[in-house]
Design a protein around this motif. Sequence first.
Motif, PDB file in Angstrom:
ATOM      1  N   TRP A 107       0.945  -1.186  -0.021  1.00 19.23           N
ATOM      2  CA  TRP A 107      -0.040  -0.022   0.056  1.00 19.23           C
ATOM      3  C   TRP A 107       0.840   1.201  -0.146  1.00 19.23           C
ATOM      4  CZ3 TRP A 107       0.525  -3.465   4.080  1.00 19.23           C
ATOM      5  CH2 TRP A 107       0.902  -2.876   5.264  1.00 19.23           C
ATOM      6  N   SER A 108       2.211   1.159  -0.356  1.00 16.20           N
ATOM      7  CA  SER A 108       3.181   2.407  -0.218  1.00 16.20           C
ATOM      8  C   SER A 108       2.873   3.212  -1.159  1.00 16.20           C
ATOM      9  CB  SER A 108       4.418   1.846  -0.065  1.00 16.20           C
ATOM     10  OG  SER A 108       4.751   1.236   1.172  1.00 16.20           O
ATOM     11  N   GLY A 109       2.285   2.992  -2.302  1.00 13.95           N
ATOM     12  CA  GLY A 109       2.119   3.786  -3.435  1.00 13.95           C
ATOM     13  C   GLY A 109       1.136   3.265  -4.322  1.00 13.95           C
ATOM     14  N   ALA A 110       0.806   4.060  -5.168  1.00 17.85           N
ATOM     15  CA  ALA A 110      -0.124   3.687  -6.493  1.00 17.85           C
ATOM     16  C   ALA A 110       0.652   2.964  -7.412  1.00 17.85           C
ATOM     17  CB  ALA A 110      -0.987   4.911  -7.077  1.00 17.85           C
ATOM     18  N   PRO A 111      -0.161   2.164  -8.413  1.00 19.83           N
ATOM     19  CA  PRO A 111       0.343   1.132  -9.282  1.00 19.83           C
ATOM     20  C   PRO A 111       1.175   2.123 -10.220  1.00 19.83           C
ATOM     21  CG  PRO A 111      -1.753   0.640  -9.003  1.00 19.83           C
ATOM     22  CD  PRO A 111      -1.590   1.701  -8.220  1.00 19.83           C
ATOM     23  N   GLY A 112       2.361   1.789 -10.593  1.00 19.77           N
ATOM     24  CA  GLY A 112       3.170   2.563 -11.434  1.00 19.77           C
ATOM     25  C   GLY A 112       4.000   3.687 -10.542  1.00 19.77           C
ATOM     26  N   SER A 113       4.030   3.961  -9.488  1.00 17.69           N
ATOM     27  CA  SER A 113       4.428   4.845  -8.450  1.00 17.69           C
ATOM     28  C   SER A 113       6.077   4.797  -8.263  1.00 17.69           C
ATOM     29  CB  SER A 113       3.952   4.976  -7.221  1.00 17.69           C
ATOM     30  OG  SER A 113       4.094   4.013  -6.539  1.00 17.69           O
ATOM     31  N   GLU A 121      13.987  -6.047  -3.656  1.00 16.72           N
ATOM     32  CA  GLU A 121      14.482  -7.312  -3.901  1.00 16.72           C
ATOM     33  C   GLU A 121      13.391  -8.164  -3.259  1.00 16.72           C
ATOM     34  OE1 GLU A 121      18.413  -8.434  -3.522  1.00 16.72           O
ATOM     35  OE2 GLU A 121      19.021  -6.451  -3.556  1.00 16.72           O
ATOM     36  N   TRP A 122      13.115  -9.310  -4.010  1.00 19.14           N
ATOM     37  CA  TRP A 122      12.008 -10.448  -3.475  1.00 19.14           C
ATOM     38  C   TRP A 122      12.552 -11.811  -3.072  1.00 19.14           C
ATOM     39  CZ3 TRP A 122       7.135  -8.061  -2.905  1.00 19.14           C
ATOM     40  CH2 TRP A 122       6.947  -6.911  -3.449  1.00 19.14           C
ATOM     41  N   LEU A 123      11.950 -12.308  -2.342  1.00 23.46           N
ATOM     42  CA  LEU A 123      12.016 -13.906  -2.073  1.00 23.46           C
ATOM     43  C   LEU A 123      10.700 -14.585  -2.179  1.00 23.46           C
ATOM     44  CD1 LEU A 123      13.964 -15.755  -0.562  1.00 23.46           C
ATOM     45  CD2 LEU A 123      12.937 -15.195   1.657  1.00 23.46           C
ATOM     46  N   GLY A 124      11.191 -15.602  -2.935  1.00 25.75           N
ATOM     47  CA  GLY A 124      10.117 -16.739  -3.013  1.00 25.75           C
ATOM     48  C   GLY A 124       8.767 -16.319  -4.049  1.00 25.75           C
ATOM     49  N   GLY A 125       9.192 -15.424  -4.889  1.00 23.20           N
ATOM     50  CA  GLY A 125       8.098 -14.827  -6.051  1.00 23.20           C
ATOM     51  C   GLY A 125       8.788 -14.197  -6.924  1.00 23.20           C
ATOM     52  N   CYS A 126       7.889 -13.519  -7.749  1.00 23.23           N
ATOM     53  CA  CYS A 126       8.504 -12.703  -9.035  1.00 23.23           C
ATOM     54  C   CYS A 126       8.262 -11.285  -8.746  1.00 23.23           C
ATOM     55  CB  CYS A 126       7.595 -13.302 -10.034  1.00 23.23           C
ATOM     56  SG  CYS A 126       5.591 -13.269  -9.881  1.00 23.23           S
ATOM     57  N   GLY A 127       7.902 -10.902  -7.365  1.00 28.45           N
ATOM     58  CA  GLY A 127       7.786  -9.527  -7.271  1.00 28.45           C
ATOM     59  C   GLY A 127       6.800  -8.715  -7.890  1.00 28.45           C
ATOM     60  N   LEU A 128       7.027  -7.789  -8.848  1.00 27.32           N
ATOM     61  CA  LEU A 128       6.107  -7.007  -9.540  1.00 27.32           C
ATOM     62  C   LEU A 128       5.234  -8.162 -10.733  1.00 27.32           C
ATOM     63  CD1 LEU A 128       7.259  -3.563  -9.701  1.00 27.32           C
ATOM     64  CD2 LEU A 128       6.049  -4.515  -8.139  1.00 27.32           C
ATOM     65  N   CYS A 129       6.137  -9.214 -10.900  1.00 25.77           N
ATOM     66  CA  CYS A 129       5.671 -10.201 -11.851  1.00 25.77           C
ATOM     67  C   CYS A 129       5.277  -9.479 -13.250  1.00 25.77           C
ATOM     68  CB  CYS A 129       4.451 -11.087 -11.400  1.00 25.77           C
ATOM     69  SG  CYS A 129       4.660 -11.595  -9.786  1.00 25.77           S
ATOM     70  N   GLY A 130       6.106  -8.441 -13.686  1.00 26.08           N
ATOM     71  CA  GLY A 130       5.827  -8.066 -15.092  1.00 26.08           C
ATOM     72  C   GLY A 130       4.790  -6.776 -15.066  1.00 26.08           C
ATOM     73  N   GLY A 131       4.322  -6.684 -13.802  1.00 26.57           N
ATOM     74  CA  GLY A 131       3.351  -5.432 -13.860  1.00 26.57           C
ATOM     75  C   GLY A 131       3.724  -4.242 -13.266  1.00 26.57           C
ATOM     76  N   ASP A 132       3.113  -3.373 -12.517  1.00 30.56           N
ATOM     77  CA  ASP A 132       3.329  -2.263 -11.902  1.00 30.56           C
ATOM     78  C   ASP A 132       3.104  -2.057 -10.384  1.00 30.56           C
ATOM     79  OD1 ASP A 132       0.628  -1.890 -12.337  1.00 30.56           O
ATOM     80  OD2 ASP A 132       0.688  -0.205 -13.587  1.00 30.56           O
ATOM     81  N   LYS A 133       2.933  -3.128  -9.818  1.00 34.00           N
ATOM     82  CA  LYS A 133       2.419  -3.075  -8.519  1.00 34.00           C
ATOM     83  C   LYS A 133       2.512  -4.697  -7.997  1.00 34.00           C
ATOM     84  CE  LYS A 133      -2.357  -4.201  -8.618  1.00 34.00           C
ATOM     85  NZ  LYS A 133      -3.836  -3.617  -8.262  1.00 34.00           N
ATOM     86  N   ALA A 146      -0.372 -10.001  -5.420  1.00 32.45           N
ATOM     87  CA  ALA A 146      -0.646 -10.554  -3.988  1.00 32.45           C
ATOM     88  C   ALA A 146      -0.751 -12.216  -4.106  1.00 32.45           C
ATOM     89  CB  ALA A 146      -1.822  -9.974  -3.482  1.00 32.45           C
ATOM     90  N   SER A 147      -0.625 -12.861  -5.353  1.00 35.42           N
ATOM     91  CA  SER A 147      -0.717 -14.198  -5.255  1.00 35.42           C
ATOM     92  C   SER A 147       0.599 -14.781  -5.555  1.00 35.42           C
ATOM     93  CB  SER A 147      -1.753 -14.678  -6.508  1.00 35.42           C
ATOM     94  OG  SER A 147      -1.361 -14.197  -7.775  1.00 35.42           O
ATOM     95  N   GLN A 148       1.488 -14.074  -6.153  1.00 43.17           N
ATOM     96  CA  GLN A 148       2.912 -14.637  -6.682  1.00 43.17           C
ATOM     97  C   GLN A 148       3.968 -13.867  -6.235  1.00 43.17           C
ATOM     98  OE1 GLN A 148       2.811 -15.798 -10.799  1.00 43.17           O
ATOM     99  NE2 GLN A 148       1.242 -14.264 -11.076  1.00 43.17           N
ATOM    100  N   SER A 149       3.839 -12.815  -5.698  1.00 40.85           N
ATOM    101  CA  SER A 149       4.924 -11.744  -5.663  1.00 40.85           C
ATOM    102  C   SER A 149       6.162 -12.202  -4.792  1.00 40.85           C
ATOM    103  CB  SER A 149       4.568 -10.378  -5.112  1.00 40.85           C
ATOM    104  OG  SER A 149       4.039 -10.484  -3.948  1.00 40.85           O
ATOM    105  N   GLY A 150       5.736 -12.985  -3.735  1.00 36.05           N
ATOM    106  CA  GLY A 150       6.866 -13.402  -2.699  1.00 36.05           C
ATOM    107  C   GLY A 150       6.930 -12.224  -1.487  1.00 36.05           C
ATOM    108  N   SER A 151       8.032 -12.193  -0.917  1.00 35.84           N
ATOM    109  CA  SER A 151       8.250 -11.156   0.188  1.00 35.84           C
ATOM    110  C   SER A 151       9.305 -10.225  -0.151  1.00 35.84           C
ATOM    111  CB  SER A 151       7.991 -11.880   1.477  1.00 35.84           C
ATOM    112  OG  SER A 151       7.147 -12.605   1.848  1.00 35.84           O
TER     113      SER A 151
END
Length: 892
Positions: free
Chosen positions: A314-320, A327-339, A342-347
């Motif tokens: 919730w720190s910023g709007a998409p694309g902010s 850096e992310w652990l156990g997932g794909c982070g933004l997963c090619g998007g701009d935020k 929640a289902s696969q980003s990791g932590s």
Amino acid sequence: MNTKTIIKLWKGNEMRPSIFKKTVLATNIAILLGSAVSISAVAADAAATTAAPENIEKIEVRGIRASQQANLNAKRFSDSTVDAITAEDIGKFPDKNVAESLQRIPGVTIQRQFGEGAGVSIRGAGQDLTLTTLNGQNVASTGWFVLEPAKRSFNYELLPSELVGNLEVYKSSQADLAEGGVGGTVVVNTRKPLDMDSMTFFASAEAQYQSDSGETDPQFSGLGSWKNDDETFGVLVSGVMQNRSLQRQGDEAFWEWGAGPVAFEQERERSAIAATFQYAPSDSLNFVFNAMDMQMAADNTNYALWFTQADTSWSGAPGSGAWDNTEWLGGCGLCGGDKPDASQSGSQVAGPVNLAYWQARPREATMKSQVFDLKMEYSGDGYQFTTQIGDTSSTGGTDFEMVVEDGLGGTALNGATYDFTNGHQTWDLNGFDTATYDPGSLVMGTGSNFNKTPKTDDETYIQADIKFDVDLGVVNAIKTGLKYAKHNTTSRRFDFVQADDFNPVISTAGLNTGTFAVGTSEYDIIRFDPDSLKDWAKSSIIGETEDFGSYREIDEDNYAAYVMANFASEGVRGNFGVRYAGTEATSTYYVDGKKTDSSANYGEWLPSLNVAFDLAPDLILRASAARVMARPQYDDMYVNPNVLGANDDVPNNQKWVVGNIGLKPFIANQIDLGIEWYFNEESLLSAALFMKDVKNFVTFSEYHADSADIPFTGTLKPDEVAGGWTVQEKANGESATIQGLELQYQQDFGNGFGSIVNYTYTDSETSPNTYTDRNPFLSDSSKHSYNLTGYFENDLFQVRLAYNWRSEYMIRETGSYGNRLHDAFGSLDLSAIWHVTDYMDIKLDGNNLLEEGSRQFGNNQFQSNLSGFTDGFPVFEYNMARRITLGASVRF
């Protein structure tokens, strides 16, 4: 009949019975029993081959070697699988903490609370599945820590080792042994005055230094024992007083929200006094009355300087761009998007910091347990009758808790970053000086954040046993008995009512007491005087109101009956029997302000068999099979919901945890096979295989509920109302298997030197559905553990150096601390004594000499996002203190 000389300070062990059911367990018992009978050849004089108690010569135990020989004799001449620890002298147990002594036994591991042994697990079963008794009976126990749930397990922090004569650890069961130990049973035995010389006195004074607090604290203990010239009446009084200034520095993450360096500070005042009265008017009649009072004041404060994330979801709007440097652990982070997805980003494991946020939680806490026990023993012509009646009660919990937080709402840390990629929590604060940060004012949490949470525990019991000497072939004794116990436990919460004109904001002026170390890297922060803060908060109290939504009470009627037969013949001995244990339980709680209750009951048949084959004078083969049980934990039985995470600073962590009075007991079918070679009087080489099949583990069904669907009457923040609740409902679920190997080597080399080495391999396996983290192994269970001890002793000195190590294991708790993996842990300990005279000793003890710390990682075995419990996330880490104790004792 040969007279055996056994160095011991306790009565000979007796065996316990079981009844047979047409199950796999019954088949195992029948096979073992058939083997025992066939080997015995039904000797006509079987009963005469077992040494009677009156033919055992009792020798006083003093010193390491004598204590080790006593331990070996207890193991060797027992019909069951038993290990023992004997005090090396009056007031001198191998370790300052009883649990820390138990970890020297193969198959036993301990759990520490703030650096001190507090719980014991045996053979891979968790600490909740270990039964601890005092002189054969339960001890009421409550915790002092606000987050500690109501459990049946005994808190070893409360029991001073100076009051203990010896410990017996039963790894196999027998019918006359109290039910409750799926892993095993620890029997704590105290001393009796008629077993000691008249006018025996002991006193000690010690100073303990802790590396975390830098403080040196006193401890005093004493014992006096008297008996009359006829040795028919005696009195023993002992006591311990101890102060301890405790600190613990660590790093904690509550993800996603923030993390930071934290510290825990506590002033412990522990005291215990015990009195034993013994009256034996004849050789056949004996009365023993024990009274014990154990107390601990445990006022404490948690400190933290939180560094909140600037890259939460919730720190910023998409694309902010809020996550550009994350850096992310156990997932794909933004997963090619701009935020974050929640289902696969990791932590997030590295990224920007938002705010610095000061917080403290001052508390006042106590814990007290009392025991009153009367035991009568009568020996008639061919029988022995024993009856025991008593009451044990405990009060504890947190008597006062408040929270004070940063009056600025936090201070922005522009350019600061966090980096958890190396397995530790580290921060680059971009020049921010933690040691001088003063928010200027503190805001006190009110309402449900200003409260007390008292707990009580009470049990009244009566037991009667009778043993008949018989001549029925190989069976030489039959023992039977009954027990009834009435148990009550409560957990409540009261919110303090404050004056309407009270201002919950206080200036920090005049509260600064200097800096205080927090975090594993020991940042300094300002310590604002917790006593002044408590006085300020207390001045606002005009009353208190009970939160009936938090009222929890369990009443139990527990009853048991058993019959057991002892058998012995040439080359074989043991026991078999059956115990029936039943429970009627009621949970009392409030619904819509009205008191109501729910009830349930259950009963279990518990057969058991223990056989010892004397293959040679120095070689014993042991086999056992049993069905054992442990009642569910009180915290799991409370029907009233347990509310977690409400009105706090961590978003979306509200949990509504609902217990179940109808939970079934844990049940295990277990078998053991072991061999022991006593290659001299003070040496042993042994191996043991064990297997347990455990069922009825408590599991959660979990689902989301809107705030409107949860009848919570307390305070929620707006974002918590919007986020709703995670509902967890408890039920019996999966089963588990535990199997393993114990190896033990112990030798006195005859020149003053000796060694004790043991290793345990434990493999626990369960369904991934048993726990919410989906790990298929049990709590508190390490796959590998070992103990290496070397000692030297002569007439002038004794020195012992011991290293105990265990591999990683799971810790599972409800609430925000959750389920996590504890990294491997080892502790190097030292004990030394200089015998200055026949009456005076100088003692030195060192615990955790290498200052081994505690590292805990997220270990969820499923896709976990935006969470500190993602597999491999360094969620908690704590420094652990070195403790050095120096003292002197006199004995005459």
